[in-house]
Write a protein that holds these residues in place. Structure first.
Motif, PDB file in Angstrom:
ATOM      1  N   ILE A 675       0.725  -1.245   0.214  1.00 30.79           N
ATOM      2  CA  ILE A 675       0.013   0.098   0.197  1.00 30.79           C
ATOM      3  C   ILE A 675       0.939   1.134  -0.033  1.00 30.79           C
ATOM      4  O   ILE A 675       2.014   1.405   0.625  1.00 30.79           O
ATOM      5  CB  ILE A 675      -0.857  -0.053   1.247  1.00 30.79           C
ATOM      6  CG1 ILE A 675      -1.905   1.366   0.892  1.00 30.79           C
ATOM      7  CG2 ILE A 675      -0.151   0.025   2.557  1.00 30.79           C
ATOM      8  CD1 ILE A 675      -2.956   1.262   2.047  1.00 30.79           C
ATOM      9  N   ARG A 676       0.339   2.315  -0.935  1.00 31.50           N
ATOM     10  CA  ARG A 676       1.216   3.488  -1.048  1.00 31.50           C
ATOM     11  C   ARG A 676       0.430   4.736  -0.445  1.00 31.50           C
ATOM     12  O   ARG A 676      -0.806   4.844  -0.879  1.00 31.50           O
ATOM     13  CB  ARG A 676       1.702   3.697  -2.285  1.00 31.50           C
ATOM     14  CG  ARG A 676       2.243   5.149  -2.762  1.00 31.50           C
ATOM     15  CD  ARG A 676       2.520   5.504  -4.057  1.00 31.50           C
ATOM     16  NE  ARG A 676       2.834   6.676  -4.377  1.00 31.50           N
ATOM     17  CZ  ARG A 676       3.179   7.215  -5.650  1.00 31.50           C
ATOM     18  NH1 ARG A 676       2.889   6.601  -6.624  1.00 31.50           N
ATOM     19  NH2 ARG A 676       3.562   8.551  -5.833  1.00 31.50           N
ATOM     20  N   MET A 695      -1.839  -0.271   7.387  1.00 34.85           N
ATOM     21  CA  MET A 695      -2.148  -1.236   6.341  1.00 34.85           C
ATOM     22  C   MET A 695      -3.311  -2.289   6.942  1.00 34.85           C
ATOM     23  O   MET A 695      -3.057  -2.807   8.175  1.00 34.85           O
ATOM     24  CB  MET A 695      -1.103  -2.035   5.927  1.00 34.85           C
ATOM     25  CG  MET A 695      -1.316  -2.908   4.748  1.00 34.85           C
ATOM     26  SD  MET A 695       0.331  -3.665   4.097  1.00 34.85           S
ATOM     27  CE  MET A 695      -0.407  -4.356   2.475  1.00 34.85           C
ATOM     28  N   TYR A 734       2.333   1.738  -8.210  1.00 35.31           N
ATOM     29  CA  TYR A 734       1.671   1.637  -6.963  1.00 35.31           C
ATOM     30  C   TYR A 734       0.932   3.014  -6.638  1.00 35.31           C
ATOM     31  O   TYR A 734       1.410   4.091  -6.321  1.00 35.31           O
ATOM     32  CB  TYR A 734       2.622   1.723  -5.669  1.00 35.31           C
ATOM     33  CG  TYR A 734       3.515   0.477  -5.872  1.00 35.31           C
ATOM     34  CD1 TYR A 734       3.400  -0.670  -5.053  1.00 35.31           C
ATOM     35  CD2 TYR A 734       5.008   0.587  -6.677  1.00 35.31           C
ATOM     36  CE1 TYR A 734       3.974  -1.909  -5.235  1.00 35.31           C
ATOM     37  CE2 TYR A 734       5.808  -0.714  -6.742  1.00 35.31           C
ATOM     38  CZ  TYR A 734       5.324  -1.623  -6.225  1.00 35.31           C
ATOM     39  OH  TYR A 734       6.223  -2.734  -6.157  1.00 35.31           O
ATOM     40  N   GLN A 737      -3.109   5.436  -2.163  1.00 36.26           N
ATOM     41  CA  GLN A 737      -4.389   5.105  -1.575  1.00 36.26           C
ATOM     42  C   GLN A 737      -4.023   5.995  -0.044  1.00 36.26           C
ATOM     43  O   GLN A 737      -3.448   6.665   0.170  1.00 36.26           O
ATOM     44  CB  GLN A 737      -4.374   3.879  -1.220  1.00 36.26           C
ATOM     45  CG  GLN A 737      -4.543   2.907  -2.474  1.00 36.26           C
ATOM     46  CD  GLN A 737      -4.581   1.298  -2.173  1.00 36.26           C
ATOM     47  OE1 GLN A 737      -3.445   0.737  -2.185  1.00 36.26           O
ATOM     48  NE2 GLN A 737      -5.806   1.153  -1.809  1.00 36.26           N
ATOM     49  N   GLY A 743      -4.299  -2.078  -0.105  1.00 35.37           N
ATOM     50  CA  GLY A 743      -3.378  -2.177  -0.805  1.00 35.37           C
ATOM     51  C   GLY A 743      -3.613  -2.951  -1.876  1.00 35.37           C
ATOM     52  O   GLY A 743      -4.695  -3.518  -2.304  1.00 35.37           O
ATOM     53  N   ASP A 746       1.648  -6.779  -4.948  1.00 34.08           N
ATOM     54  CA  ASP A 746       3.095  -6.474  -5.186  1.00 34.08           C
ATOM     55  C   ASP A 746       3.638  -7.405  -5.796  1.00 34.08           C
ATOM     56  O   ASP A 746       4.323  -7.180  -6.821  1.00 34.08           O
ATOM     57  CB  ASP A 746       3.654  -5.820  -3.822  1.00 34.08           C
ATOM     58  CG  ASP A 746       5.058  -5.520  -4.317  1.00 34.08           C
ATOM     59  OD1 ASP A 746       5.586  -5.093  -5.345  1.00 34.08           O
ATOM     60  OD2 ASP A 746       6.058  -5.558  -3.611  1.00 34.08           O
TER      61      ASP A 746
END
Length: 821
Positions: A675-676, A695, A734, A737, A743, A746
């Protein structure tokens, strides 16, 4: 019955002469008497002339024997014999040692003896026997005795009452400060450093002209000690302390040059009183036993022109480290200043102003007594000249009176009676020769009389006007300065602190490993050459059975590290404090370095050299919590560590990154999710806070790590799995968010890849260092790892043995390995 008194019993007589005394009182008094004899008679200099009795007696004996600077040299044995026989009955060796020291230009800033022959060397060689050497006074020594015949100082009987010797010398310059002094008395010692003559005279003149001058004012002239061997004084604070209090510890450092092109260090000046030969021997001994490393050869190339010690370095030596090793043990010494001298026969510790004040008082007394003595002489001469002039005015009558007298006595009486001459004038006139009655002689007498009268007026002015007396002292000091002043030999260098253990450690990059059983060690990074992707690497640790690698990181030997553990504690540690061992070594127990609890493992390391006060430590836990705390909260870390985050039961700290409030945060999970979000989504918190959810993990999943990405520096997100696979992906893969989301995928995990071990931000030139649980280490260029999209399998990064897995990874920036590539 007899009336005679019975005889006295001899025993009674002896008993009447006995005085009872307590032995401790008698011992105390006897010791005091002995101590004062040593203090006043041997060990301490007089503040007025800066000399101990033995120095004063040698110089006076040479003066009396006519062994001045203009005379021929005389055998030292003759000078020693006369000094011992007439003034100093303490043994010839003590006298000769003193004589020799006064002739050594490396011991005396301004030698008082002009020696001819071998008077010793800076190597500690003793002088030749006194029968082989010759000496005479140096010109500046004569300034100490100038005007001694003119009643300038008191004289006292010598040891056998046969002769008289001066209690102090007139001393036309402040010799105590100029040449210094050292000595050990009973219960006290003195150690006055030498100074530059011109500086001391300038300070003396300043004090005479401005009696209210402070020590700080005088230090504008006296910059600091000026040693005969030159070298450098480190910093000025200790000098100022010594001048203000009379005591201080001055660091003196050798003069040397580091020639990196030639690979050598050349020493050209040594600290005062350091034995050159012994210095070379000690350096050689330290090189032999391994205390000093990096030296392949050592040569003493000194000659009559000066000192030159050449230290040749090995090809791989770090010149600064060798230099610091030499400084720590050999090239820097401390000169302990104890400005103790006799004032009116009593020992006193004096500051700079007090020392000069006592000298000025002495010099005023000398000039005053000299002026009185000369005034008496001039007045007597004027009286005689007045008689001669009066006789010349009545020359015919005076001659006739003398001719008519029966003898000289009658002539003197007639002159006194008829013309009013005094007895001294009459005696002089009677003894005059006829040739002195010429007109030319008359003009010469008149001229001399006028000069004598002018001089009498001048002397009376000096004695009556304190300012005029001080002006005479100043003029004489300035004259001595112009004759003997020279440039400073000792320089000042900035005080950068004493050489620490850290200064002796070469700067280099190291791979640091730690196992689950808390074994830790460091190995040079260049031990692990870069390999192509998919290599097995080399053994990095020989672990004991059942132990596994828990972490690996790369750091500079001089880095101050913040060591973050899974329990949320932060410890501070220097890289060089970690034992340096070979690849095949197991390591040393970390309990000797860090106060770790059972089950506590290192999860991340932060280099404090990279930290600024406006930055943050951004931490993530296994259960998905994230927290930002200002680095200022971690300034004072105790040996037992400091709490960095409050963890819920069962949760652990997983990873830490340094951020500045503008980074992109990417959290990766062990099941391959990422998650970014923006760093600003996480508000700063205190050390004891738990943080916020970063997260939202699926059941059974856990955070693997966090990457803090700076778009101006980082190009990709790197993901590595436990089975040795990895990939690079562009940050754009990515999408941003809000935090607390699940997320995106990946990397695909499963039986081939295994779980995610780490997620990192990387750029061009970086190297990946990966270590397996069984102790294998591989170093790979980032460019060897393919750039692919999210939600892919990746490529093999490390070829593992069966049942082995990647335990930890770290990223090495290009700047860290450029020198060994």
């Amino acid at each position: 019955m007899s009336s005679e008194t019975p005889p006295t019993d001899p025993g009674d007589v002896r008993a009447a002469q006995v005085t009872n005394a307590r032995i401790e009182d008698e011992m105390e008094q006897s010791y005091i008497d002995y101590a004062m004899s040593v203090i006043a008679g041997r060990a301490l200099p007089d503040v007025r002339d800066g000399l101990k009795p033995v120095h004063r007696r040698i110089l006076y004996a040479m003066h009396e024997a006519g062994v001045t600077s203009g005379a021929a040299h005389r055998k030292s044995s003759s000078i020693v014999g006369e000094t011992m026989g007439d003034y100093h009955p303490h043994g010839d060796s003590a006298i000769y040692d003193t004589l020799a020291r006064m002739a050594q230009d490396f011991s005396m800033r301004y030698p008082l003896v002009d020696g001819q022959g071998n008077f010793g060397s800076v190597d500690g060689d003793p002088p030749a026997a006194m029968r082989y050497t010759e000496a005479r006074m140096s010109p500046i020594a004569e300034e100490l005795l100038a005007d001694i015949e003119r009643d300038t100082v008191d004289f006292e009987s010598n040891y056998d009452d046969r002769l008289e010797e001066p209690a102090v010398l007139p001393a036309a310059f402040p010799n105590l400060l100029v040449n210094g002094s050292s000595g050990i008395a009973v219960g006290m010692s003195t150690n006055v450093p030498p100074h530059n003559l011109g500086e001391v005279i300038d300070a003396t003149v300043e004090l005479i002209e401005n009696p209210g001058a402070t020590v700080e004012d005088l230090m504008d002239h006296v910059k600091g000690p000026d040693f005969p061997t030159g070298a450098n004084i480190v910093g000025r604070n200790a000098v100022h302390e010594a001048y203000k209090t009379g005591r201080g510890r001055i660091r003196v450092r050798a003069e040397f040059e580091v020639d990196e092109e030639e690979g050598r260090i050349v020493i050209t000046e040594l600290p005062f009183q350091q034995n050159k030969s012994r210095l070379v021997e000690r350096i050689a001994e330290d090189v032999t036993d391994g205390t000093i490393e990096g030296i392949r050869d050592l040569r003493d190339e000194s000659d009559r022109d000066g000192i030159r010690i050449v230290v040749d370095l090995t090809r791989d030596a770090v010149a600064d480290v060798v230099k610091n090793q030499l400084l720590e043990s050999h090239l820097e010494r401390t000169f302990g200043v104890i400005n103790l001298a006799l004032v009116d026969g009593s020992p006193q510790v004096l500051d700079l102003k007090e020392t000069l004040e006592h000298y000025v008082d002495h010099r005023r007394e000398v000039v005053r007594r000299r002026s009185r003595h000369e005034l008496t002489e001039r007045e007597d001469r004027a009286h005689i000249l007045e008689g001669r002039l009066k006789a010349l005015e009545n020359v015919d009558d005076v001659v006739e009176t003398i001719q008519d007298s029966d003898d000289r006595s009658a002539a003197r009486a007639a002159l006194e009676h008829d013309y009013g001459f005094s007895e001294a004038q009459a005696e002089h006139i009677v003894r005059m020769q006829l040739g002195s009655l010429t007109s030319l002689e008359t003009r010469e007498i008149e001229s001399e009389y006028a000069g004598v009268v002018d001089r009498i007026e001048r002397l009376e002015t000096i004695l009556q006007d304190a300012d005029e007396l001080d002006a005479v002292i100043v003029d004489e000091l300035e004259s001595i300065k112009s004759a003997y002043d020279d440039e400073r030999r000792t320089s000042f260098i900035e005080d950068t602190g004493t050489v620490t253990h850290e200064d002796l450690i070469p700067e280099a990059e190291y791979v640091v490993t730690m196992s689950e059983d808390d074994y830790i060690k460091r190995m040079p990074l260049e031990t692990f050459r870069a390999q192509n992707r998919g290599g097995k690497g080399v053994i990095g640790a020989d672990l004991k059975r059942g132990d596994r690698v828990s972490s690996v990181f790369v750091a500079n030997s001089h880095d101050y590290l913040l060591v973050v553990t899974n329990h949320g504690q932060i410890y501070r540690l220097k890289t060089y404090e970690i034992p340096e061992l070979s690849r095949t070594a197991r390591g040393k127990s970390a309990v000797n370095l860090l106060d770790l609890d059972d089950g506590e493992e290192i999860e991340a390391v932060v280099n404090t050299a990279d930290l600024d006060d406006d930055e943050f430590l951004t931490m993530v836990t296994r259960d998905g919590y994230i927290k930002r705390t200002s680095v200022e909260a971690f300034e004072n870390i105790q040996s037992t560590g400091i709490r960095a985050i409050r963890l819920e039961d069962g949760d652990e700290l997983v990873d830490v990154e340094v951020t500045d409030g503008t980074r992109h945060i990417v959290i990766g999970s062990r099941d391959g999710m990422a998650i970014r979000f923006d760093e600003s989504d996480v508000r700063p918190m205190g050390r004891t806070a738990r943080g916020v959810i970063g997260m939202d993990l699926e059941p059974g999943d856990a955070v693997a790590g966090v990457a803090a990405i700076d778009e101006d520096r980082h190009n990709w997100v790197l993901t590595v799995t436990e089975n040795g696979y990895g990939k690079r992906s562009d940050l754009d893969e990515y999408r941003p968010q809000s935090r607390n989301g699940k997320g995106l995928v990946d990397i695909k995990t499963g039986s081939r890849n295994g779980s995610v071990v780490a997620i990192e931000a990387v750029t061009h030139g970086d190297h990946l260092v990966a270590m397996s649980g069984d102790g294998q280490i591989v170093r790979t260029r980032i460019e060897e790892i393919s750039t692919v999209s999210r939600n892919t399998m990746g490529v093999i990064v490390m070829n593992l043995e069966p049942d082995d897995e990647v335990a930890a990874v770290d990223i090495v920036p290009e700047s860290a390995y450029a020198d060994d590539a």
